[in-house]
Structure formats: C-alpha cells, structure tokens
Write a protein that holds these residues in place. Structure first.
Motif, PDB file in Angstrom:
ATOM      1  N   TRP A 403       0.825  -1.203   0.000  1.00  0.00           N
ATOM      2  CA  TRP A 403       0.000   0.000   0.000  1.00  0.00           C
ATOM      3  C   TRP A 403       0.864   1.259   0.000  1.00  0.00           C
ATOM      4  N   ALA A 404       1.878   1.306   0.852  1.00  0.00           N
ATOM      5  CA  ALA A 404       2.718   2.500   0.932  1.00  0.00           C
ATOM      6  C   ALA A 404       3.413   2.771  -0.405  1.00  0.00           C
ATOM      7  N   SER A 405       3.849   1.704  -1.075  1.00  0.00           N
ATOM      8  CA  SER A 405       4.505   1.865  -2.376  1.00  0.00           C
ATOM      9  C   SER A 405       3.505   2.339  -3.425  1.00  0.00           C
ATOM     10  N   PHE A 406       2.328   1.727  -3.444  1.00  0.00           N
ATOM     11  CA  PHE A 406       1.293   2.132  -4.394  1.00  0.00           C
ATOM     12  C   PHE A 406       0.790   3.543  -4.105  1.00  0.00           C
ATOM     13  N   SER A 407       0.754   3.926  -2.829  1.00  0.00           N
ATOM     14  CA  SER A 407       0.181   5.224  -2.457  1.00  0.00           C
ATOM     15  C   SER A 407       0.953   6.391  -3.055  1.00  0.00           C
ATOM     16  N   GLU A 408       2.240   6.192  -3.327  1.00  0.00           N
ATOM     17  CA  GLU A 408       3.009   7.250  -3.989  1.00  0.00           C
ATOM     18  C   GLU A 408       2.405   7.562  -5.352  1.00  0.00           C
ATOM     19  N   GLU A 409       1.986   6.516  -6.061  1.00  0.00           N
ATOM     20  CA  GLU A 409       1.379   6.695  -7.384  1.00  0.00           C
ATOM     21  C   GLU A 409       0.012   7.352  -7.284  1.00  0.00           C
ATOM     22  N   LEU A 410      -0.697   7.057  -6.200  1.00  0.00           N
ATOM     23  CA  LEU A 410      -2.036   7.623  -6.009  1.00  0.00           C
ATOM     24  C   LEU A 410      -1.980   9.149  -5.972  1.00  0.00           C
ATOM     25  N   LEU A 411      -0.877   9.695  -5.506  1.00  0.00           N
ATOM     26  CA  LEU A 411      -0.752  11.150  -5.420  1.00  0.00           C
ATOM     27  C   LEU A 411      -0.596  11.801  -6.788  1.00  0.00           C
ATOM     28  N   PHE A 412      -0.184  11.049  -7.794  1.00  0.00           N
ATOM     29  CA  PHE A 412      -0.176  11.577  -9.162  1.00  0.00           C
ATOM     30  C   PHE A 412      -1.601  11.646  -9.685  1.00  0.00           C
ATOM     31  N   ASP A 413      -2.396  10.617  -9.372  1.00  0.00           N
ATOM     32  CA  ASP A 413      -3.768  10.572  -9.889  1.00  0.00           C
ATOM     33  C   ASP A 413      -4.692  11.541  -9.161  1.00  0.00           C
ATOM     34  N   THR A 414      -4.291  12.012  -7.983  1.00  0.00           N
ATOM     35  CA  THR A 414      -5.123  12.983  -7.259  1.00  0.00           C
ATOM     36  C   THR A 414      -4.535  14.392  -7.331  1.00  0.00           C
ATOM     37  N   GLY A 415      -3.475  14.577  -8.136  1.00  0.00           N
ATOM     38  CA  GLY A 415      -3.005  15.913  -8.453  1.00  0.00           C
ATOM     39  C   GLY A 415      -1.946  16.511  -7.558  1.00  0.00           C
ATOM     40  N   PHE A 416      -1.411  15.773  -6.613  1.00  0.00           N
ATOM     41  CA  PHE A 416      -0.364  16.350  -5.760  1.00  0.00           C
ATOM     42  C   PHE A 416       0.972  16.387  -6.488  1.00  0.00           C
ATOM     43  N   PHE A 417       1.316  15.268  -7.128  1.00  0.00           N
ATOM     44  CA  PHE A 417       2.549  15.201  -7.905  1.00  0.00           C
ATOM     45  C   PHE A 417       2.227  15.315  -9.387  1.00  0.00           C
ATOM     46  N   SER A 418       3.163  15.896 -10.146  1.00  0.00           N
ATOM     47  CA  SER A 418       3.021  15.951 -11.596  1.00  0.00           C
ATOM     48  C   SER A 418       4.382  16.318 -12.171  1.00  0.00           C
ATOM     49  N   GLN A 476      18.394 -10.628   7.932  1.00  0.00           N
ATOM     50  CA  GLN A 476      17.748 -10.699   9.236  1.00  0.00           C
ATOM     51  C   GLN A 476      16.241 -10.932   9.105  1.00  0.00           C
ATOM     52  N   LYS A 477      15.673 -10.513   7.983  1.00  0.00           N
ATOM     53  CA  LYS A 477      14.235 -10.687   7.736  1.00  0.00           C
ATOM     54  C   LYS A 477      14.051 -11.301   6.356  1.00  0.00           C
ATOM     55  N   PRO A 478      14.279 -12.597   6.216  1.00  0.00           N
ATOM     56  CA  PRO A 478      14.168 -13.233   4.895  1.00  0.00           C
ATOM     57  C   PRO A 478      12.810 -12.956   4.245  1.00  0.00           C
ATOM     58  N   GLY A 479      12.850 -12.527   3.003  1.00  0.00           N
ATOM     59  CA  GLY A 479      11.621 -12.341   2.243  1.00  0.00           C
ATOM     60  C   GLY A 479      10.961 -10.994   2.375  1.00  0.00           C
ATOM     61  N   TYR A 480      11.363 -10.186   3.355  1.00  0.00           N
ATOM     62  CA  TYR A 480      10.619  -8.949   3.594  1.00  0.00           C
ATOM     63  C   TYR A 480      10.705  -7.984   2.413  1.00  0.00           C
ATOM     64  N   GLN A 481      11.854  -7.943   1.745  1.00  0.00           N
ATOM     65  CA  GLN A 481      12.012  -6.996   0.642  1.00  0.00           C
ATOM     66  C   GLN A 481      11.116  -7.319  -0.550  1.00  0.00           C
ATOM     67  N   LEU A 482      10.576  -8.524  -0.596  1.00  0.00           N
ATOM     68  CA  LEU A 482       9.659  -8.879  -1.679  1.00  0.00           C
ATOM     69  C   LEU A 482       8.338  -8.142  -1.562  1.00  0.00           C
ATOM     70  N   ALA A 483       7.974  -7.760  -0.331  1.00  0.00           N
ATOM     71  CA  ALA A 483       6.639  -7.239  -0.073  1.00  0.00           C
ATOM     72  C   ALA A 483       6.373  -5.927  -0.803  1.00  0.00           C
ATOM     73  N   TYR A 484       7.393  -5.110  -0.986  1.00  0.00           N
ATOM     74  CA  TYR A 484       7.192  -3.798  -1.597  1.00  0.00           C
ATOM     75  C   TYR A 484       6.702  -3.922  -3.042  1.00  0.00           C
ATOM     76  N   THR A 485       7.460  -4.637  -3.858  1.00  0.00           N
ATOM     77  CA  THR A 485       7.125  -4.716  -5.281  1.00  0.00           C
ATOM     78  C   THR A 485       5.940  -5.633  -5.539  1.00  0.00           C
ATOM     79  N   ILE A 486       5.934  -6.814  -4.919  1.00  0.00           N
ATOM     80  CA  ILE A 486       4.819  -7.738  -5.169  1.00  0.00           C
ATOM     81  C   ILE A 486       3.521  -7.124  -4.669  1.00  0.00           C
ATOM     82  N   GLY A 487       3.550  -6.486  -3.500  1.00  0.00           N
ATOM     83  CA  GLY A 487       2.356  -5.827  -2.980  1.00  0.00           C
ATOM     84  C   GLY A 487       1.925  -4.661  -3.846  1.00  0.00           C
TER      85      GLY A 487
END
Length: 533
Positions: A403-418, A476-487
C-alpha cells in the motif's frame, strides 16, 4: 419440505457450535500480549499482531523459553481447532475473512518460532526487543523504567540460554548492536544500582557471543524460504513467479527511466541524472522542519481531496524523530511506527540524522508520502480506527509495504505530484525496491552470495558501502524486501480494474482503507465483486 427443515436444523447447530470469531481473536491477542508484551507493542516484529494489554506489567519481558514456546504451540493447535469449527457456509463474508486472517497469523507465528527461530539464531532479535522495551517504558514513566531494568538481566539470561550455536554473521551483527546499545543504556535516567546490573548483563551477553561456537550457514532451507515468501509475507506465489514479477518491474521502470532521461538530456545514464538532481533547500528548522512541512502539505492534500478528514489529521499527528543509534543495525534510512491503540493517537516518522555536510535526497517528498500520507500513517491510522477489533491488530508485510509503495502513485492521480522529474523519481524508487527484492530472493535461493549481491547493486548505481550494509540487513528478515514490489503490483492491478468500472481514485483508497489489512483475494472480492476479468 423435510430436507429444508433438516437444512435449517443443521445450520442452527453450526451456528451454535461455531466459535465467536471476535471473542476468540480477543483471547488470542491477549494471550500473545502477555507472553510477548514488547513484540506485540511494536510494529518492528512483522510476524506478530499488535496489541497492548490495558494495564501492562512493566516487569515482564517476552518469554521465548523452550517450555513457553511448546505451551504456546499447544494453544495454537487448540485455537486452530476452534477456527476450523467455523463453517464457511454459516459465516458472513466479513467473518470468513476474519477467520482466514487469524489462521494466517497463527500459522506464521508458529512457523516463525519453530522453523525460522530468530530466538535461537539472531542476537539482534533480543537486542531490538531490549531497545524497544526500554523506550516504551521511558514514555510510561520512571516506575515503568525501573521495573523493566530490574528484570532485564533475567531476560538476557534467557537470551544466552537460547543462543547456543549461531551463524557467525548474526553474532557479528549482535556485537555491533551491543556497541550502540551500551552508551544509550548507561545514559538512562534510573537508579545507579539498576543501571549497573543492566549494563553488566548486557556485557555478559557480549562475552557470551564472543565465546560462542558459530556456523557459516545463515540462510534458511530453500523450502522454508519459499513458505516465508508465499505465506508469511503473503506473496502467494512460488519463487519462480516472484522472480518474474520482480524482473518485469525492473524492466518496466528501467526502460521508463532511460527513455525519460533521454528526452531531457543526452550523454549520461539515468542514475547519473538522478544523482545530479538538486537537493532541497533546508529551512531554518533544519531537516526535521523540512519533513514536517511536506507532511503537512501531504495531509492538507489528502484532506482536500477526501482521502482523510480534518479530525484524523488533528487527532492522529505525525512526529519526526531521528532513528535511535542503537537501532541503526536493523533499521533502514527511514521508518515509520504507530503504537497500538484504539483510537490511534499518532505515529513517528524516523529519519536518519543528517550532518551539516550531508544533503537530503531529492525524492524526500515521495519518501514522506510513503511513510505518512497516504502511506503507512494513513493506513495504520485507519486500521486502528476500524470498528472491527479483530482486524485492528493485524498487519501483513505485503499489504503494509504494498500500500505504501502504491500510495506514492495515487498522489499523481489525485493531483499532488506531476511533471517529468517527479515521475522519474517515482520510477527510480520503484526500480530500487524491485532490485532489493531481487537481491533478497537471489541471496536466499543461493543464486548470489552476499558479496555478489552487493556487487550486483553497485553495478546498477548503488554506492558500495550502502550496498554492503543493506545485503547484511536483509538476511535478518528473509523475504521482507519482496513485499514492496509484489504488494505494489497487486494493488496496481486491482486499482486499474476498479477504475474501469468506477474512475474514482479516492473512492478506491477509501474502500481499501476501510477493510484493514486483509488478503488480496478477499480485497478483490469486495472491490470488484463478480468481475472475473
């Protein structure tokens, strides 16, 4: 007629014998919070739910003794038995989702404590608990600090008993973390006698680690890593398909970056272009003021477009603090944390402390969005405001980071970033998250050694020292880095299908945030209904 009567009788019996999901969840969370009071009070430990008992016993530390873990295993079996009594046919969809979430939480906890076993392999696991446990006691007052310090030697005694033969790299990370903890521990405002005993017990752990027999092997077995990736992290894919998803993200963002930079300038790579982007001018208040200002702008935007309400931003503020020195071995250059509680009372955006000669990254606005609005802070705040007490404590890596990764994109669609520069920075962030996921996967599937993984990141433009540091952190946290892109990719696919029927980004976000961190399969059912496309 007889069959209908029999069906009604059967359904009534099922309803009478099926457990109350909310009551069972309350029992589970409270029982876990009693045995693991620090782990459940923080979002640092991704495989635990989050909860604080009403009246904490500050003399208690988390109990990872073998007997306590065995007892918990028996209780988990009993809880699972009760959950299996819950008949899907007589439960509403909401309760079916709640039951599925509880089963997933229990399976993950059990496998983490028995198969992954950080309590037997990672000194940093105990040291993180130590730091967080004392930090939260400081917030509660002097009596809480004294109580926690008084029982700290016993907690570290159990750590020494559990850490009998560990990977050498984990031993070294533990020694590094102790070096950061000791000065902080000695500085705490507490009676000298308590501090002397606490420091002595930490030094004993240091000596124990130095004398320990160590092994070279630090990776979990391949089949265990596959379970961690698919189930604990929630990717729900075999590692071969995870690799394909990561490679697609790397290719998509890499191509975009090359083409976009080529339209602006020639003769340099996109990595060089991004590195040469100007850093923000620091205001009189310095780095913290810079971040607080953009967080306020993000909160105002989210309120104006309907992503949140003024009551939320007023009652659930964001603090900006430096990452504590003792947490640097296990934390990245930015992190977010919200303590459990209904209603939520706010959270903290942790940043790396900057020296005068250092500069803030040009993507700091996107980073702030990821960590606060509409990313982690908004997600956590909505979760802790849910009417459902079952879903409030539950957080899952793929949903949380996705969600946090996707939410960055949401700000383009709601006009904050361009604009092209901000889109370049967005795709840079997507690229590096996918690269980190690829490195996590490659290390744990034995495709690359740590040195090879670091070299791979350096070849893509990462600074050598940073690359060497992060690959050691990822193990130290096997697999955690997968969550950003796959999510992020799962959210993106659902979002695009949702917009085909309802082109309203704000409504999509609102409906996601109203559910809590449920599985993507259930989220698709709720948001897309019978859409099978």
């Amino acid at each position: 007629m007889t069959n209908k009567v029999e069906d009604n009788v059967t359904e009534n019996i099922c309803r009478e014998t099926s457990p109350d999901i909310a009551s069972l969840a309350d029992d589970i969370f409270e029982r876990l919070a009693l045995q693991f009071p620090v782990c459940l009070s923080s979002d640092e430990f991704h495989f635990f739910p989050q909860m604080r008992v009403a009246s904490p016993d500050w003399a208690r530390w988390d109990d990872f003794s073998p007997s306590a873990i065995r007892d918990l295993g028996r209780e988990i079996s009993e809880w699972n038995r009760k959950l299996h009594q819950a008949r899907s046919g007589v439960l509403s969809l909401e309760k079916q989702i709640d039951a599925a979430l509880l089963r997933r939480v229990l399976q993950t906890i059990e496998e983490q404590l028995t198969d992954v076993s950080p309590q037997h392999r990672q000194p940093t696991f105990y040291l993180t608990i130590l730091g967080i446990g004392l930090a939260e006691a400081i917030e509660a007052g002097q009596s809480a600090v004294n109580a926690r310090l008084g029982t700290l030697p016993g907690f570290l005694d159990h750590a020494r008993e559990n850490l009998s033969e560990i990977p050498g790299i984990f031993r070294d990370q533990g020694l590094e973390m102790i070096a950061g903890l000791l000065p902080w521990l000695q500085s705490l405002p507490a009676p000298a006698a308590l501090l002397t005993e606490a420091v002595a017990s930490l030094n004993q752990l240091h000596d124990h680690l130095e004398q320990l027999a160590v092994t070279d092997e630090f990776l979990p077995p391949l089949d265990l890593y596959e379970r961690i990736a698919a189930q604990h992290m929630g990717c729900c894919l075999p590692t071969a398909e995870i690799a394909q998803e990561l490679d697609r993200e790397i290719a998509e963002t890499g191509n975009f970056l090359q083409q976009s930079v080529a339209e602006i300038t020639t003769g340099i790579s996109w990595q060089e272009f991004v590195a040469n982007l100007p850093s923000p001018q620091l205001p009189p208040g310095g780095v913290k003021k810079l971040y607080l200002t953009i967080i306020q702008e993000l909160a105002d935007h989210c309120r104006e477009v309907g992503l949140t309400k003024s009551e939320f931003t007023a009652n659930c503020p964001v603090k900006v603090e430096n990452i504590p020195e003792y947490m640097l071995p296990v934390r990245s250059n930015a992190a977010y944390s919200m303590p459990p509680g209904h209603p939520p009372r706010g959270g903290t955006f942790f940043i790396m402390e900057f020296c005068k000669e250092e500069v803030v990254s040009s993507d700091y606005r996107l980073l702030s969005a990821h960590e606060t609005y509409p990313g982690h802070h908004l997600l956590d705040g909505h979760r802790w405001n849910l009417t459902s007490p079952v879903r409030r404590p539950m957080e899952f890596p793929i949903f949380y980071e996705g969600w946090a990764s996707f939410s960055e994109e949401l700000l383009f669609d709601t006009g904050f970033f361009s604009g092209p520069i901000e889109r370049i920075l967005l795709n840079k962030r997507r690229f590096w998250r996918a690269m980190r996921g690829r490195v996590d996967l490659d290390i744990h599937t034995r495709r690359r050694s740590l040195d090879e993984a670091a070299a791979f990141l350096v070849d893509q433009g990462m600074e050598r020292g940073m690359a060497a540091t992060i690959v050691r952190r990822y193990i130290q946290k096997p697999g955690y880095q997968l969550a950003y892109t796959i999510g992020r990719r799962r959210f993106r696919r659902i979002y695009e299908r949702f917009l085909e029927k309802n082109p309203n980004p704000v409504e999509f976000a609102g409906r996601v945030l109203a559910q809590g961190e449920i599985g993507f399969d259930h989220l698709e059912t709720i948001l897309l209904g019978g859409d099978d496309s």
